[in-house]
Write a protein that holds these residues in place. Sequence first.
Motif, mmCIF file in Angstrom:
data_model
loop_
_atom_site.group_PDB
_atom_site.id
_atom_site.type_symbol
_atom_site.label_atom_id
_atom_site.label_comp_id
_atom_site.label_asym_id
_atom_site.label_seq_id
_atom_site.Cartn_x
_atom_site.Cartn_y
_atom_site.Cartn_z
ATOM 1 N N VAL A 1 41.857 36.178 2.627
ATOM 2 C CA VAL A 1 42.536 34.955 2.190
ATOM 3 C C VAL A 1 41.503 33.843 2.064
ATOM 4 N N LEU A 2 41.430 33.268 0.879
ATOM 5 C CA LEU A 2 40.527 32.146 0.615
ATOM 6 C C LEU A 2 41.355 30.886 0.435
ATOM 7 N N ILE A 3 41.105 29.883 1.272
ATOM 8 C CA ILE A 3 41.771 28.585 1.164
ATOM 9 C C ILE A 3 40.750 27.577 0.667
ATOM 10 N N VAL A 4 41.047 26.934 -0.450
ATOM 11 C CA VAL A 4 40.146 25.947 -1.038
ATOM 12 C C VAL A 4 40.780 24.575 -0.848
ATOM 13 N N SER A 5 40.245 23.779 0.066
ATOM 14 C CA SER A 5 40.824 22.472 0.364
ATOM 15 C C SER A 5 39.834 21.638 1.148
ATOM 16 N N ASP A 6 39.959 20.308 1.020
ATOM 17 C CA ASP A 6 39.121 19.415 1.819
ATOM 18 C C ASP A 6 39.759 19.084 3.165
ATOM 19 N N ALA B 1 37.068 27.173 2.089
ATOM 20 C CA ALA B 1 36.036 26.531 1.278
ATOM 21 C C ALA B 1 36.339 25.041 1.190
ATOM 22 N N ASN B 2 35.447 24.223 1.732
ATOM 23 C CA ASN B 2 35.655 22.782 1.816
ATOM 24 C C ASN B 2 34.460 22.062 1.178
ATOM 25 N N PRO B 3 34.662 21.329 0.075
ATOM 26 C CA PRO B 3 33.525 20.642 -0.562
ATOM 27 C C PRO B 3 32.903 19.569 0.316
ATOM 28 N N ARG B 4 33.637 19.063 1.290
ATOM 29 C CA ARG B 4 33.101 18.009 2.168
ATOM 30 C C ARG B 4 32.161 18.570 3.229
ATOM 31 N N ALA B 5 32.176 19.873 3.445
ATOM 32 C CA ALA B 5 31.378 20.466 4.520
ATOM 33 C C ALA B 5 29.882 20.352 4.256
ATOM 34 N N HIS B 6 29.488 20.069 3.015
ATOM 35 C CA HIS B 6 28.072 19.923 2.694
ATOM 36 C C HIS B 6 27.556 18.514 2.993
ATOM 37 N N ARG B 7 28.444 17.594 3.277
ATOM 38 C CA ARG B 7 28.003 16.217 3.505
ATOM 39 C C ARG B 7 27.314 16.079 4.856
ATOM 40 N N PRO B 8 26.252 15.288 4.938
ATOM 41 C CA PRO B 8 25.544 15.123 6.209
ATOM 42 C C PRO B 8 26.459 14.561 7.294
ATOM 43 N N GLY B 9 26.393 15.147 8.476
ATOM 44 C CA GLY B 9 27.184 14.663 9.598
ATOM 45 C C GLY B 9 28.623 15.104 9.603
ATOM 46 N N PHE B 10 29.016 15.969 8.646
ATOM 47 C CA PHE B 10 30.414 16.398 8.605
ATOM 48 C C PHE B 10 30.724 17.305 9.800
ATOM 49 N N ALA B 11 31.850 17.058 10.441
ATOM 50 C CA ALA B 11 32.316 17.907 11.538
ATOM 51 C C ALA B 11 33.839 17.847 11.582
ATOM 52 N N PRO B 12 34.523 19.003 11.635
ATOM 53 C CA PRO B 12 35.992 19.038 11.626
ATOM 54 C C PRO B 12 36.579 18.719 12.997
#
Length: 379
Positions: free
Chosen positions: A295-300, A327-338
């Motif tokens: 299962v692939l979930i594409v969301s921010d 898959a989260n496009p925001r995960a590439h941003r510096p300092g990103f943490a969920p």
Amino acid sequence: MAEQLASFAARLAGACRAAGLPVGPDRAARFAAAVAAVEPSTAERLRHCATATLASAPEHVAAVQRALEEVLAGVPEVPADPADGRRSPARAVDGPAGAPAPPAGPPVGGGAGPEQEHGLVASAREQLGGRDFAELTPGELAALESAMRALRLATPLRRTRRTRPAARGRVDVRASLRAARSTGGDALRLVRREPRREPRRLVVLCDISGSMSPYARAMVQLLYCAAGGIDAEVFTFATRLTRITPALARTSPAEALARAGEAAPDWSGGTRIGESLRAFNDTVGVRGLARGAVVLIVSDGWDTGDPAVLGAQLARLRRVAHRIVWANPRAHRPGFAPRTGGMAAARPHCDAVVGVKDLDSLPELLAALTGTASRTSSW
């Protein structure tokens, strides 16, 4: 030259307006940018650039193509061989580097040769590979089609109930006895079989809310171009869940995107991830579609609903799915943490969380789907 390309784009935009299409300077600029990025080698590819950037609705495609033919017809031909004076089908339209514009290529359905195709893929990767999907125009996204076709989506193999002949494996008694008839009843050769293995089903749940719209379009195009023989089911969600698998079959990426938009009435709306996952689990997910699937979930992860609902529904999905990749496009941003919101609730239930924002980041996603990537990204 760049000036000639701009002039050609302006003439084409004028012809489109004369045909009643809403084509302004912004769309003309997008067309010129698409031609500069793709460097189309055939008239067919030039038509793709025109329809992707100048047609704002499916019913506009035919008018755009007629306008393009009219403008090309007004461009003088140039000799192919000065020695014999024969005319070449190439039009005297120069691109940004001064090279002749695309010749009238093969009929619809044809394409460039292997060397030309390789050059187009390399050019698209070089010019657009690191560009964020959110920054790409429709023409530039269409230019990535060839590069995406060079990729291959794959999922882990699973054992099926069907078998196939094998040198080693369980003895097929019936087949061995049938073979023994030709040797007087003596089983001189044992027939063996082993379970057949097939790729696991891929189930894609794609967020089409306002913040995710450009990434959703890129993912839909990737699924169309690189799915190969994978059994894939595609759903979109924002405020409701919509199955768009039929809209992606037997059509071009641009038309598939248009059909997906028509099938999903909440495109670019709000986001209720947890409720959408509940609808998926209650209807087709837990009952069978997600069983043993990747299962692939594409969301921010921007969820307007209750994060607890998202966590609970992912826990349900985790019990039946083989693997869950987010898959989260925001995960590439510096300092990103969920640490808060939807992603904080989702992280414990995901096998991998990857940042997907451009063409260069897609290999990481492909590795996560097969299980060869780490459980989470660097964070």
